[in-house]
Design a protein around this motif. Structure first.
Motif, PDB file in Angstrom:
ATOM      1  N   ARG A 174       0.842  -1.175  -0.027  1.00 50.29           N
ATOM      2  CA  ARG A 174      -0.145   0.088  -0.084  1.00 50.29           C
ATOM      3  C   ARG A 174       0.814   1.288  -0.184  1.00 50.29           C
ATOM      4  N   PHE A 175       0.641   2.098  -1.087  1.00 53.85           N
ATOM      5  CA  PHE A 175       1.729   3.261  -1.097  1.00 53.85           C
ATOM      6  C   PHE A 175       0.991   4.376  -0.823  1.00 53.85           C
ATOM      7  N   ASP A 176       1.536   5.570  -0.248  1.00 55.17           N
ATOM      8  CA  ASP A 176       0.838   6.669   0.322  1.00 55.17           C
ATOM      9  C   ASP A 176       1.045   7.737  -0.851  1.00 55.17           C
ATOM     10  N   ALA A 177       1.796   7.542  -1.902  1.00 54.10           N
ATOM     11  CA  ALA A 177       1.803   8.403  -3.021  1.00 54.10           C
ATOM     12  C   ALA A 177       2.410   7.745  -4.212  1.00 54.10           C
ATOM     13  N   ILE A 178       1.878   8.095  -5.295  1.00 57.93           N
ATOM     14  CA  ILE A 178       2.688   7.557  -6.496  1.00 57.93           C
ATOM     15  C   ILE A 178       2.889   8.626  -7.380  1.00 57.93           C
ATOM     16  N   TYR A 179       4.264   8.289  -8.147  1.00 62.46           N
ATOM     17  CA  TYR A 179       4.651   9.549  -9.219  1.00 62.46           C
ATOM     18  C   TYR A 179       4.907   8.583 -10.382  1.00 62.46           C
ATOM     19  N   ALA A 180       4.486   9.155 -11.597  1.00 60.33           N
ATOM     20  CA  ALA A 180       4.854   8.355 -12.678  1.00 60.33           C
ATOM     21  C   ALA A 180       5.375   9.268 -13.969  1.00 60.33           C
ATOM     22  N   SER A 181       6.074   8.702 -14.593  1.00 60.69           N
ATOM     23  CA  SER A 181       6.659   9.466 -15.844  1.00 60.69           C
ATOM     24  C   SER A 181       5.174   9.587 -16.630  1.00 60.69           C
TER      25      SER A 181
ATOM     26  N   HIS B  51       3.543  10.759   3.794  1.00 63.38           N
ATOM     27  CA  HIS B  51       3.787   9.996   2.854  1.00 63.38           C
ATOM     28  C   HIS B  51       5.025   9.310   3.537  1.00 63.38           C
ATOM     29  N   ARG B  52       5.105   8.066   3.639  1.00 62.26           N
ATOM     30  CA  ARG B  52       6.083   7.058   4.009  1.00 62.26           C
ATOM     31  C   ARG B  52       6.701   6.002   3.039  1.00 62.26           C
ATOM     32  N   LYS B  53       5.667   5.651   2.249  1.00 65.17           N
ATOM     33  CA  LYS B  53       5.943   4.723   1.156  1.00 65.17           C
ATOM     34  C   LYS B  53       5.565   5.180  -0.137  1.00 65.17           C
ATOM     35  N   ILE B  54       6.467   5.211  -1.154  1.00 63.14           N
ATOM     36  CA  ILE B  54       6.116   5.997  -2.289  1.00 63.14           C
ATOM     37  C   ILE B  54       6.497   5.119  -3.501  1.00 63.14           C
ATOM     38  N   LEU B  55       5.665   4.977  -4.480  1.00 67.37           N
ATOM     39  CA  LEU B  55       6.046   4.123  -5.835  1.00 67.37           C
ATOM     40  C   LEU B  55       6.313   5.271  -6.905  1.00 67.37           C
TER      41      LEU B  55
ATOM     42  N   GLU C 118      -7.800   3.482  -4.001  1.00 62.38           N
ATOM     43  CA  GLU C 118      -8.567   4.787  -3.832  1.00 62.38           C
ATOM     44  C   GLU C 118      -7.948   5.714  -2.772  1.00 62.38           C
ATOM     45  N   GLY C 119      -8.178   6.973  -2.671  1.00 59.44           N
ATOM     46  CA  GLY C 119      -7.425   7.926  -2.150  1.00 59.44           C
ATOM     47  C   GLY C 119      -6.103   8.047  -1.974  1.00 59.44           C
ATOM     48  N   VAL C 120      -5.206   7.314  -2.956  1.00 61.14           N
ATOM     49  CA  VAL C 120      -3.686   7.407  -2.955  1.00 61.14           C
ATOM     50  C   VAL C 120      -3.499   8.578  -3.996  1.00 61.14           C
TER      51      VAL C 120
END
Length: 217
Positions: free
Chosen positions: A53-60, A150-154, A77-79
Motif C-alpha cells: 500500500r503506497f501513500d503516494a505514486i509518481y509516474a512519468s 507519505h512514508r511509502k512511495i512508488l 482509492e485515495g492514493v
C-alpha cells in the motif's frame, strides 16, 4: 532545528516496448508497450506489488509508464497520483530512434560513451541536466512527504532514471545500475534537514523489485 524524514521509495521501470527489443534509443519518444511480449514482466510486477500500500505514486507522463502503472494495479482509492515529466527518460536528442550500429562511428557518440554519459547529447540532455530535474523532483517528494505524511512511495519511470538514482543512493558505477523492464529497486531513505533548512537524502538499504529468489529473508 534539524529533523529527519524516513521514506521507502520503490522505483520501477516500464515494461517492454518494440524499441527495447530492437535496442533503439527511446529517450522521450512516446513509445507504447509491446504486447504480448510485455505481459509476463508486468504480471510478475503486479504480483510483487500486490500486498503493498503506497501513500503516494509518481509516474512519468509517457504512455509506456502509464500502461505499466495500470497493469501493476498499484493505484488504490485515495492514493494521490502525480504524472511527472521530471521522471522522463534522458532526452537522447539526435540518438533517439537509432541503434548502436547507426551511431558507433560518430565522433560525438564515441565521446558521449567515453564520458560515461556526462556530455550533452546533440539536441538532447547531459547527465547533469538529468540530475538537476531529479534533484528538483526529490526535493518536492520530500516536501510532500513531510506535509502529507507519505512514508511509502512508488515511482514508475525509465531505465536511465533508475540508473541515476542507483548511482546516487547505492554509490555504484553508472553503467552498473541497469534494471530490466518491469523491474526496479526499493530504497529505505532518510531525508535529513539541517538547522539551516538544507535537505540531503541518505540511503540505509536497497533491494531488487521483484525480490530476488535467493535473497535473504
Amino acid at each position: 532545528m534539524a529533523t529527519d524524514l524516513s521514506v521507502e521509495l520503490v522505483a520501477v521501470r516500464h515494461g517492454i516496448t518494440a524499441w527495447n527489443l530492437e535496442r533503439r534509443y527511446q529517450g522521450q519518444q512516446d513509445i507504447p508497450l509491446l504486447f504480448p511480449d510485455a505481459e509476463a514482466g508486468l504480471l510478475a510486477l503486479r504480483e510483487a506489488l500486490a500486498d503493498e500500500r503506497f501513500d503516494a505514486i509518481y509516474a512519468s507522463d509517457l504512455q509506456r509508464c502509464q500502461q505499466t502503472l495500470a497493469w501493476a494495479q498499484a493505484v488504490k482509492e485515495g492514493v494521490p497520483l502525480a504524472l511527472e515529466p521530471r521522471l522522463r527518460e534522458l532526452d537522447f536528442g539526435e540518438y533517439e530512434g537509432k541503434v548502436y550500429d547507426e551511431l558507433k562511428h560518430l565522433p560525438h557518440y564515441r565521446a558521449w560513451i567515453d564520458s560515461v554519459g556526462e556530455l550533452q547529447i546533440p539536441g538532447g540532455e547531459s547527465a547533469a541536466q538529468l540530475r538537476e530535474r531529479l534533484d528538483a523532483w526529490l526535493h518536492e517528494l520530500a516536501m510532500n512527504a513531510q506535509q502529507d505524511g507519505h512514508r511509502k512511495i512508488l515511482a514508475v519511470t525509465h531505465g536511465g532514471v533508475i540508473r541515476e538514482l542507483r548511482r546516487r543512493f547505492e554509490t555504484i558505477h553508472f553503467w552498473d545500475g541497469t534494471v530490466v523492464q518491469a523491474q526496479g529497486r526499493r530504497w529505505q531513505l532518510i531525508y535529513h534537514t539541517d538547522e539551516q533548512g538544507k535537505g540531503e537524502w541518505q540511503c540505509s538499504f536497497s533491494s531488487a523489485v521483484p525480490a530476488l529468489a535467493n535473497a535473504m529473508p
